[in-house]
Design a protein around this motif. Structure first.
Motif, PDB file in Angstrom:
ATOM      1  N   THR A  12       1.717   5.261 -23.682  1.00 10.14           N
ATOM      2  CA  THR A  12       1.243   4.494 -24.826  1.00 10.14           C
ATOM      3  C   THR A  12      -0.178   4.892 -25.210  1.00 10.14           C
ATOM      4  O   THR A  12      -0.593   4.722 -26.347  1.00 10.14           O
ATOM      5  N   TYR A  16       0.021   4.186 -29.556  1.00 11.09           N
ATOM      6  CA  TYR A  16      -0.437   2.833 -29.883  1.00 11.09           C
ATOM      7  C   TYR A  16      -1.825   2.538 -29.288  1.00 11.09           C
ATOM      8  O   TYR A  16      -2.674   1.936 -29.938  1.00 11.09           O
ATOM      9  N   CYS A  80      -4.621   2.169 -17.943  1.00 12.28           N
ATOM     10  CA  CYS A  80      -3.547   1.206 -18.175  1.00 12.28           C
ATOM     11  C   CYS A  80      -3.221   0.484 -16.871  1.00 12.28           C
ATOM     12  O   CYS A  80      -2.908   1.120 -15.862  1.00 12.28           O
ATOM     13  N   MET A  82      -0.673  -1.314 -16.076  1.00 11.98           N
ATOM     14  CA  MET A  82       0.730  -1.203 -15.664  1.00 11.98           C
ATOM     15  C   MET A  82       0.977   0.148 -14.983  1.00 11.98           C
ATOM     16  O   MET A  82       1.660   0.217 -13.958  1.00 11.98           O
ATOM     17  N   GLY A 197       4.055 -12.201 -21.122  1.00 10.30           N
ATOM     18  CA  GLY A 197       5.450 -12.127 -21.583  1.00 10.30           C
ATOM     19  C   GLY A 197       5.987 -10.713 -21.500  1.00 10.30           C
ATOM     20  O   GLY A 197       7.183 -10.480 -21.632  1.00 10.30           O
ATOM     21  N   SER A 198       5.081  -9.774 -21.320  1.00  9.97           N
ATOM     22  CA  SER A 198       5.442  -8.386 -21.022  1.00  9.97           C
ATOM     23  C   SER A 198       6.545  -7.839 -21.929  1.00  9.97           C
ATOM     24  O   SER A 198       6.505  -8.009 -23.146  1.00  9.97           O
ATOM     25  N   TYR A 199       7.559  -7.216 -21.329  1.00  8.93           N
ATOM     26  CA  TYR A 199       8.576  -6.514 -22.111  1.00  8.93           C
ATOM     27  C   TYR A 199       9.558  -7.453 -22.799  1.00  8.93           C
ATOM     28  O   TYR A 199      10.397  -6.997 -23.566  1.00  8.93           O
ATOM     29  N   THR A 201       8.917  -8.980 -25.110  1.00  8.74           N
ATOM     30  CA  THR A 201       8.545  -8.776 -26.506  1.00  8.74           C
ATOM     31  C   THR A 201       9.596  -7.973 -27.277  1.00  8.74           C
ATOM     32  O   THR A 201       9.657  -8.030 -28.497  1.00  8.74           O
ATOM     33  N   CYS A 231      -4.528  -3.503 -20.550  1.00  8.55           N
ATOM     34  CA  CYS A 231      -3.141  -3.074 -20.591  1.00  8.55           C
ATOM     35  C   CYS A 231      -2.659  -3.045 -22.042  1.00  8.55           C
ATOM     36  O   CYS A 231      -2.824  -4.030 -22.762  1.00  8.55           O
ATOM     37  N   PRO A 232      -2.065  -1.941 -22.476  1.00  5.55           N
ATOM     38  CA  PRO A 232      -1.603  -1.849 -23.866  1.00  5.55           C
ATOM     39  C   PRO A 232      -0.512  -2.867 -24.212  1.00  5.55           C
ATOM     40  O   PRO A 232      -0.399  -3.273 -25.363  1.00  5.55           O
ATOM     41  N   LEU A 233       0.278  -3.270 -23.204  1.00  6.94           N
ATOM     42  CA  LEU A 233       1.335  -4.235 -23.497  1.00  6.94           C
ATOM     43  C   LEU A 233       0.739  -5.634 -23.685  1.00  6.94           C
ATOM     44  O   LEU A 233       1.138  -6.374 -24.579  1.00  6.94           O
ATOM     45  N   PHE A 236      -0.786  -5.515 -27.107  1.00  8.91           N
ATOM     46  CA  PHE A 236       0.221  -5.641 -28.159  1.00  8.91           C
ATOM     47  C   PHE A 236       0.676  -7.095 -28.292  1.00  8.91           C
ATOM     48  O   PHE A 236       0.701  -7.655 -29.389  1.00  8.91           O
TER      49      PHE A 236
END
Lengths: 306, 233, 135
Positions: A12, A16, A80, A82, A197-199, A201, A231-233, A236
């Motif tokens: 990522t 992003y 990152c 993650m 909420g992580s993935y 999403t 963390c990019p997630l 986001f």
């Protein structure tokens, strides 16, 4: 002399989250550390595989360790959280489980064997080890005076305890320490170590929007100007999903979410045009302007003794 | 006795096709062995030169656990080889108008989201008869490095062996095609001399010369060809 | 909690053992304190709370596979970090996911994602969702 360390950007970070990557490189340069991107790298796997018998999820992180050795490095860092978590946990597995390590090596017969001799660092951990908080504070040319920053750790910097970068994962202070070092004020919230909420999403974005509403809302109640993440997630979910969160709660104020490397770069005098604030869903520029932090920074960083 | 030809007899090897054992000369490729056995090939055959990707084959060797992949026209038979041809590889192929796309990272994911299922097992690379680093280009596509994905996948002959072996069910070769199309259309630098030449052609610079050639007879053409000025290497 | 019939059938024992093997965690230690469910940020939308899932697995009840609990779990590890009995609950959730995925059950369908979603979602979201939720 500039110290070189192998650097794993993560997928990522090339799209992003490219400003997380670019500002990380700029920040480290200020401390005379060069991030050398691995010549070949693949996805880290995003999540450390938890099922005992499923070794396929360890292939991806392990392969990046092999690439690190191929490039002649023994230390690998990433921004990152993650990626950090997955690489570090896979590495611990290889170091401690001889049987699994040998099965993985046998499967990857086309690669050199890997024995676990790479050390994985999160960039923040590396900074604190090599430079320390006082060293960071010394380099600040644009102190973020009056800025209220809510640290947000999320999960993967802190759990499990084998990989935590803070000695107290239930009540971490490492980001607050950094925020104070940058001249800003840390505003801690009860949600700072909870999951964004992580993935989920992807399939259940309403669940993530609900979490974003709570996390951003609690920062707003404490009058935070912005949130800082690694963390990019998380970025986001907490930034982009404010749109969906506002559908749940129209009173939710807009709070920008930035990477710690962007905030550091701002305080270290990197040109604000290079920080990528224009790519955020909630633009951090207005609040930074309000706090008078976007003026001309002193463009003369302290010379380093070579 | 005719002294101009010497007869060389090759040792025979046994290969197993469709659970039946056959004896074929050891110097043949898999494809030639099939024809030696009298089979007419109208599927799974093409250029016979290792370049068209039509004759994808999987095989196992005696006393070896591995499942090998190769092109039937470029792989020699071995004793005890168990062979099966894969005439086509069912592929996930997306239709798009290249003019309406953008060369941005998520374009790859928009058409082939399954690349996000790649687990870096490298099985595709091991399966590739062209020695392409298939996994590396899938990974490049995943992180949006379209230029790298295009460059690494350049030698792909679309045999489909990677896709048949992939545990993440990715159709790698079509991912490569999209990357190369995006690269060619939007990323690759423009070759100014070519643009200039195309304009000259469109303006009719060579029309008279072509007209003249069209009227030249075969003998005249042969003479022109023989006397042509070669470009220096 | 609803009434459960305590029968020890081979099927129940086999299911429990399968989860135990995949999770490598001794869930038999669980004494239902509820710390995991208290800390879980998503327990409010789960069909069964994490501690209830553990209880059902102790009983070898395969119906846990029909709940959304393990699909909603995002492996944030709060439960594992706080369990006073040292049970790695996140690993138990992963084993339920693995059992489902290995039986070709997916929670996410790639084809159901819209063009707009695929244009917006970052790699890190897609990779992790597909890894945890597609078979």
């Amino acid at each position: 002399m500039t110290e070189k360390i192998a650097y794993y950007p993560g997928c990522t970070a090339k799209s992003y989250a490219k400003y997380m990557d670019l500002t990380a490189r700029e920040v480290m340069k200020k401390f005379d550390i060069e991030l050398v991107e691995l010549t070949r790298w693949t996805c880290c796997g995003t999540f450390f595989g938890l099922a005992e018998d499923n070794l396929t999820s360890q292939l991806a992180p392990m392969r990046n360790m092999i690439r690190t050795r191929e490039d002649g490095f023994t230390d690998l860092t990433t921004t990152c959280s993650m990626c950090y978590n997955t690489l570090k946990r896979a590495n611990i597995l290889i170091q401690n489980d001889e049987e699994k390590a040998s099965r993985l090596n046998a499967f990857m017969y086309e690669e050199e064997d890997y024995e676990g001799d790479v050390r994985v660092w999160h960039l923040l951990e590396l900074l604190l080890e090599k430079v320390d908080i006082a060293g960071i504070a010394k380099k600040i040319v644009n102190p973020l005076k009056g800025l209220k920053v809510a640290p947000y750790y999320g999960c993967t910097l802190l759990r499990p305890k084998e990989v935590t970068i803070d000695k107290n994962p239930e009540k971490p202070t490492i980001l607050s320490d950094l925020i104070f070092a940058l001249g800003a004020e840390a505003v801690e919230t009860p949600y700072m170590t909870e999951c964004c909420g992580s993935y989920l999403t992807v399939k259940d974005k309403h669940l993530v929007a609900d979490r974003t509403n709570r996390i951003i809302g609690s920062a707003a109640r404490r009058e935070a100007d912005l949130l800082v993440v690694s963390c990019p997630l998380c970025q986001f979910n907490l930034d982009r999903r404010q749109k969906e969160a506002r559908e749940l709660n129209s009173a939710l104020p807009e709070i920008p979410v930035v990477y710690f490397t962007q905030l550091m770069a701002l305080a270290l005098g990197v040109d604000v045009k290079e920080l990528g604030f224009h790519e955020h869903y909630v633009d951090p520029t207005p609040v930074l302007r309000k706090r008078k932090l976007l003026g001309t920074p002193m463009k003369v960083p302290v010379k380093v003794k070579k | 006795m005719d002294k101009t030809t010497t007869e060389v007899t090759y040792e025979k090897v046994k290969i197993i096709v469709a659970n039946t054992e056959f004896e074929v000369p050891s110097n043949l490729t898999i494809m030639k062995a099939f024809e030696y056995l009298g089979w007419r090939l109208d599927r799974g055959v093409g250029c016979r030169g290792g370049f068209c990707g039509a004759c994808s084959t999987i095989y196992r060797l005696k006393g070896d656990h591995k499942l090998y992949t190769g092109l039937a026209c470029a792989t020699k038979v071995e004793d005890g080889m168990i062979v099966a041809q894969i005439p086509i590889s069912p592929a996930n192929k997306k239709l798009y108008d290249i003019e309406s796309l953008k060369a941005v990272p998520n374009t790859m994911l928009e058409f082939y989201p399954e690349i996000a299922r790649c687990i870096s097992c490298n099985t595709c690379t091991k399966a590739c008869p062209m020695d392409i680093e298939v996994m590396d280009y899938v990974q490049a596509a995943l992180r949006g490095d379209i230029a790298l994905a295009a460059t690494l996948s350049f030698d792909c002959i679309m045999c489909g062996l990677c896709a048949t072996r992939c545990p993440a069910e990715i159709t790698q070769f079509n991912v490569g095609v999209l990357a190369r199309r995006l690269y060619g259309r939007y990323i690759q630098p423009e070759y100014k001399q070519m643009t200039k030449r195309v304009k000259e052609i469109e303006k009719g610079k060579y029309d008279a010369e072509l007209e003249k050639l069209m009227k030249t007879d075969k003998k005249g053409l042969a003479k022109l060809y023989a006397e042509r000025v070669r470009e220096k290497a | 909690m609803s009434m459960v019939k305590l029968t020890k059938t081979e099927k129940r024992i086999a299911f429990r053992q399968k989860v135990l093997d995949l999770a490598g965690a001794n869930i038999m230690r669980c004494y239902q304190c509820g710390e995991c469910s208290g800390g879980c940020p998503e327990s409010a939308v789960m069909d069964l709370l994490p501690n209830q899932v553990i209880h059902k697995i102790q009983l070898g009840d395969e119906s846990v596979l029909d709940t959304n609990t393990f699909w909603i779990c995002s492996s944030c590890l709060i439960c594992s970090a706080r369990c006073p009995k040292g049970i790695d609950i996140a690993k138990v959730m992963e084993s339920l996911r693995e059992i489902s995925l290995r039986a070709k059950k997916s929670y996410v369908t790639l084809e159901a994602l819209t063009k707009e979603e695929l244009e917006e979602l970052p790699q890190i979201a897609l990779i992790s969702s597909f890894k945890k939720q597609t078979s």
